[in-house]
Design an enzyme around this catalytic site. Structure first.
Site, PDB file in Angstrom:
ATOM      1  CG  HIS A  34      43.581  37.305  37.516  1.00 57.65           C
ATOM      2  ND1 HIS A  34      42.272  37.942  37.514  1.00 57.65           N
ATOM      3  CD2 HIS A  34      43.702  36.741  38.573  1.00 57.65           C
ATOM      4  CE1 HIS A  34      41.794  37.417  38.829  1.00 57.65           C
ATOM      5  NE2 HIS A  34      42.393  36.835  39.480  1.00 57.65           N
ATOM      6  CG  ASP A 147      44.878  38.858  47.658  1.00 58.53           C
ATOM      7  OD1 ASP A 147      43.686  39.240  48.215  1.00 58.53           O
ATOM      8  OD2 ASP A 147      44.528  38.572  46.539  1.00 58.53           O
TER       9      ASP A 147
HETATM   10  O1  PAF Z   1      44.294  34.741  45.437  1.00 64.90           O
HETATM   11  C1  PAF Z   1      43.472  33.804  45.013  1.00 64.90           C
HETATM   12  O2  PAF Z   1      42.750  34.079  43.769  1.00 64.90           O
HETATM   13  C2  PAF Z   1      43.137  32.600  45.714  1.00 64.90           C
HETATM   14  O3  PAF Z   1      43.267  32.838  47.182  1.00 64.90           O
HETATM   15  C3  PAF Z   1      44.231  31.426  45.164  1.00 64.90           C
HETATM   16  C4  PAF Z   1      45.513  31.804  45.484  1.00 64.90           C
HETATM   17  C5  PAF Z   1      44.077  31.037  43.758  1.00 64.90           C
HETATM   18  C6  PAF Z   1      43.832  30.112  46.047  1.00 64.90           C
HETATM   19  O4  PAF Z   1      42.602  29.803  45.557  1.00 64.90           O
END
Ligand code: PAF
Length: 277
Positions: A34, A147
């Site tokens: 992140h 993802d």
């Molecule tokens: O990838 C994630 O953390 C979640 O799927 C997101 C994109 C924040 C949506 O809740």
């Protein structure tokens, strides 16, 4: 860095942001993956908004919504030095007030892979991401390659619904042994954690075969399967070698392709992927 809960406060704060705005949507419990998205947004945009919301509608009935890790204070401490302008941390009642009944659905791209195992998952993801886009009105939005299907689905939604938003898909951040970073890695107990390194080993073995000229998709899937089978703690849900854009399974790898997998390591469900191009 301002932390905001209500939609009206978010709209007011958004109006005061200068220049291009980058959005990093998250479910919190931030890790280096992140933070790398936030750093990239900070490099490319004048203002950065991070959302932290554990979105109930993307969890199935038997999934980990109630035990999903949450620690807002820790997340804020990690973000503070990165120069984030706004953090939006709404409640479920703000996002889905009583009587809520509007959903956003992408069709065929959401059927295979994760969609086949988690049927309502992408409907929840595309709905919350639409709501985040509408609330924050970013110029750019940042998502992780880890993802990969989620990224493909959101890219499709951006095109189909004409969102004036540029999507950036950022490389997967990995631990030293190759395990893709994920908030769910903290569920891995005892020997499950070292065992989880097999995911990237399996994908890397197939990627090496591809680099050596292997183009038969079944053979590439088999290499992944056989490597995973050497780790008794792993139970395979799927191994896929698909077209990168349509996610249709391939016979022969020609253009850009996605080699992806989902497994259980003990009680923890993990996904990972590499691209072949
Ligand atoms: O990838 C994630 O953390 C979640 O799927 C997101 C994109 C924040 C949506 O809740």
């Amino acid at each position: 860095m301002k932390t905001i809960t209500t939609l009206s406060d978010l709209r007011a704060a958004r109006q005061l942001l200068h220049g291009s705005v980058g959005l990093v949507p998250t479910m919190g419990y931030l890790h280096e993956g992140h933070l790398s998205l936030i750093r990239r947004a900070k490099m490319e945009c004048e203002s950065v908004v991070v959302s932290i919301f554990v979105n109930p509608s993307q969890f199935g009935a038997n999934e980990d919504l109630s035990k999903y890790p949450r620690d807002l204070k820790r997340d804020l401490n990690l973000m503070e030095p990165l120069g984030v302008d706004l953090v939006w941390n709404p409640t479920a009642e703000i996002v889905y007030p009583a009587g809520y009944q509007t959903w956003v659905e992408v069709e065929s791209l959401t059927r295979p892979l994760e969609g086949a195992i988690r049927p309502a998952h992408f409907r929840g993801v595309t709905t919350i991401v639409t709501k985040l886009f509408n609330a924050v009105q970013p110029h750019k939005a940042y998502f992780g390659q880890k993802d990969a299907q989620q990224a493909a689905v959101i890219q499709q939604m951006i095109r189909d619904l004409n969102f004036p938003i540029e999507m950036e898909i950022c490389p997967t951040t990995r631990e030293a042994d190759g395990l893709a970073m994920s908030s769910r890695n903290q569920y891995l107990q005892g020997a499950d954690r070292p065992a989880a390194a097999i995911l990237f080993k399996a994908l890397s073995a197939a990627k090496s075969a591809y680099a050596g000229g292997e183009r038969n998709a079944k053979n590439l899937r088999n290499i992944v399967q056989e490597t995973l089978a050497t780790e008794p703690r792993v139970q395979v849900q799927y191994v896929s070698c698909a077209d990168y854009h349509t996610l249709s399974e391939l016979d022969t790898v020609r253009g850009k392709s996605l080699l992806s997998l989902a497994v259980m390591v003990g009680k923890t469900r993990l996904i990972d992927n590499v691209t072949l191009e």
